[in-house]
Design a protein around this motif. Structure first.
Motif, PDB file in Angstrom:
ATOM      1  N   GLY A 159       0.770  -1.235   0.000  1.00  0.00           N
ATOM      2  CA  GLY A 159       0.000   0.000   0.000  1.00  0.00           C
ATOM      3  C   GLY A 159       0.804   1.290   0.000  1.00  0.00           C
ATOM      4  N   PRO A 160       1.789   1.457   0.887  1.00  0.00           N
ATOM      5  CA  PRO A 160       2.532   2.727   0.922  1.00  0.00           C
ATOM      6  C   PRO A 160       3.211   3.078  -0.402  1.00  0.00           C
ATOM      7  CG  PRO A 160       2.866   1.535   2.956  1.00  0.00           C
ATOM      8  CD  PRO A 160       2.132   0.602   2.044  1.00  0.00           C
ATOM      9  N   ALA A 161       3.851   2.100  -1.040  1.00  0.00           N
ATOM     10  CA  ALA A 161       4.503   2.365  -2.321  1.00  0.00           C
ATOM     11  C   ALA A 161       3.471   2.700  -3.393  1.00  0.00           C
ATOM     12  CB  ALA A 161       5.335   1.159  -2.744  1.00  0.00           C
ATOM     13  N   ALA A 162       2.330   1.993  -3.361  1.00  0.00           N
ATOM     14  CA  ALA A 162       1.262   2.268  -4.323  1.00  0.00           C
ATOM     15  C   ALA A 162       0.697   3.671  -4.125  1.00  0.00           C
ATOM     16  CB  ALA A 162       0.158   1.220  -4.192  1.00  0.00           C
ATOM     17  N   LEU A 163       0.585   4.094  -2.868  1.00  0.00           N
ATOM     18  CA  LEU A 163       0.069   5.436  -2.585  1.00  0.00           C
ATOM     19  C   LEU A 163       0.997   6.505  -3.152  1.00  0.00           C
ATOM     20  CD1 LEU A 163      -1.914   7.368  -1.293  1.00  0.00           C
ATOM     21  CD2 LEU A 163      -0.762   7.012   0.913  1.00  0.00           C
ATOM     22  N   GLU A 164       2.288   6.288  -3.084  1.00  0.00           N
ATOM     23  CA  GLU A 164       3.229   7.250  -3.664  1.00  0.00           C
ATOM     24  C   GLU A 164       3.003   7.381  -5.163  1.00  0.00           C
ATOM     25  OE1 GLU A 164       5.557   9.326  -2.319  1.00  0.00           O
ATOM     26  OE2 GLU A 164       4.566   8.780  -0.445  1.00  0.00           O
ATOM     27  N   ARG A 165       2.764   6.275  -5.828  1.00  0.00           N
ATOM     28  CA  ARG A 165       2.504   6.324  -7.269  1.00  0.00           C
ATOM     29  C   ARG A 165       1.179   7.021  -7.559  1.00  0.00           C
ATOM     30  NH1 ARG A 165       2.751   0.701 -10.006  1.00  0.00           N
ATOM     31  NH2 ARG A 165       2.541   2.066 -11.846  1.00  0.00           N
ATOM     32  N   PHE A 166       0.178   6.717  -6.765  1.00  0.00           N
ATOM     33  CA  PHE A 166      -1.128   7.353  -6.939  1.00  0.00           C
ATOM     34  C   PHE A 166      -1.031   8.849  -6.706  1.00  0.00           C
ATOM     35  CE2 PHE A 166      -5.230   8.666  -4.987  1.00  0.00           C
ATOM     36  CZ  PHE A 166      -6.073   8.388  -6.049  1.00  0.00           C
ATOM     37  N   ARG A 167      -0.262   9.237  -5.714  1.00  0.00           N
ATOM     38  CA  ARG A 167      -0.079  10.649  -5.378  1.00  0.00           C
ATOM     39  C   ARG A 167       0.496  11.437  -6.547  1.00  0.00           C
ATOM     40  NH1 ARG A 167       0.622  15.294  -4.441  1.00  0.00           N
ATOM     41  NH2 ARG A 167       0.961  16.322  -2.435  1.00  0.00           N
ATOM     42  N   SER A 168       1.295  10.781  -7.378  1.00  0.00           N
ATOM     43  CA  SER A 168       1.895  11.469  -8.528  1.00  0.00           C
ATOM     44  C   SER A 168       0.845  11.892  -9.560  1.00  0.00           C
ATOM     45  CB  SER A 168       2.944  10.580  -9.193  1.00  0.00           C
ATOM     46  OG  SER A 168       2.345   9.469  -9.843  1.00  0.00           O
ATOM     47  N   SER A 169      -0.368  11.321  -9.469  1.00  0.00           N
ATOM     48  CA  SER A 169      -1.451  11.730 -10.378  1.00  0.00           C
ATOM     49  C   SER A 169      -1.825  13.188 -10.177  1.00  0.00           C
ATOM     50  CB  SER A 169      -2.687  10.856 -10.156  1.00  0.00           C
ATOM     51  OG  SER A 169      -2.421   9.499 -10.422  1.00  0.00           O
ATOM     52  N   PHE A 170      -1.484  13.736  -8.999  1.00  0.00           N
ATOM     53  CA  PHE A 170      -1.858  15.114  -8.675  1.00  0.00           C
ATOM     54  C   PHE A 170      -0.702  16.085  -8.865  1.00  0.00           C
ATOM     55  CE2 PHE A 170      -4.522  12.242  -6.218  1.00  0.00           C
ATOM     56  CZ  PHE A 170      -5.779  12.663  -6.622  1.00  0.00           C
TER      57      PHE A 170
END
Length: 242
Positions: A159-170
């Motif tokens: 989850g934490p690594a995936a959240l970092e990638r998702f955060r880059s969408s913004f």
């Protein structure tokens, strides 16, 4: 196990938000749904398509409910959003709840939803200009404690690594009024995201998929009223009346 205290907070780093139900009468709304292509939120004028083909998918999802997100202090509308599901898969998975009105769908129902056995989608439309950093920070504050909980209690450590990638969408200077943000999850944890028609790289993360929908539908949603508004159309869907 109790979820972390951070679940009850949603500071959004100065983007304090709450959710309010859309200003429509539920019965006429859903009675007319089958005959319409879009539903317009009369509170802020945002149009929601009745069906939506999700990013990364081919089966159209059906609109179930909508809500509006506002700042808590000044009641400034931030975005409107709608909840969509794969109708056939939802009927099959939620058959035990057929015949129950929306106000009788309890914690057991929401827990079943968040087992993520069928594809589901959320569509957000900005109702004011906001920086990409601000909305990204708000998602961080809501999602970080959830992915941490998933790692500890569900053994979903990605989850934490995936959240970092998702955060880059913004990583945008600004999300202007009318900007559209769609995220969709499959039962195997594939997250597909679109920002202003731009498809982002797929992220494989059951933890992040669960966390995203738990923000709106979980035990401690950002608003209980908003959570209830999002599932107003499910009884009719499950009964096959539309």
């Amino acid at each position: 196990m109790m979820k972390p205290a951070g679940f009850a907070k949603y500071s959004g780093r100065r983007l304090l938000l709450c959710v309010v139900a859309l200003g429509f009468h539920i019965s006429p709304f859903w009675a007319q749904l089958a005959a319409q292509v879009t539903i317009v939120d009369r509170q802020n004028g945002v149009a929601f398509p009745v069906t939506l083909t999700p990013p990364g998918g081919s089966v159209p999802h059906q609109l179930i409910g909508t809500a509006t997100r506002e700042r808590t202090i000044f009641k400034v509308k931030v975005y409107a959003y709608g909840f969509y599901v794969d109708p056939g898969a939802a009927r099959a998975d939620l058959a035990q709840f057929v015949g129950r009105p929306a106000d009788a769908l309890d914690r057991t129902f929401f827990q079943r939803l968040l087992e993520m056995h069928f594809p589901m989608t959320m569509r957000l439309v900005m109702t004011r200009d906001i920086t990409g950093e601000a909305i990204g920070n708000a998602f961080d504050d809501a999602l970080k404690p959830r992915v941490a909980w998933a790692a500890k209690e569900r053994n979903q450590t990605e989850g934490p690594a995936a959240l970092e990638r998702f955060r880059s969408s913004f990583n945008l200077r600004e999300l202007r009024r009318g900007s559209e943000f769609i995220f969709s999850c499959s039962p195997d944890g594939r997250l597909n995201t679109v920002v202003n028609t731009q498809l982002k790289p797929e992220i494989q993360s059951p933890a992040l998929c669960w966390a995203l929908f738990d923000v709106y539908l979980g035990d401690k949603p950002i608003s209980t009223e908003g959570r209830r508004s999002l599932i107003t159309g499910l009884p009719a869907l499950l009964s096959g009346s539309k």
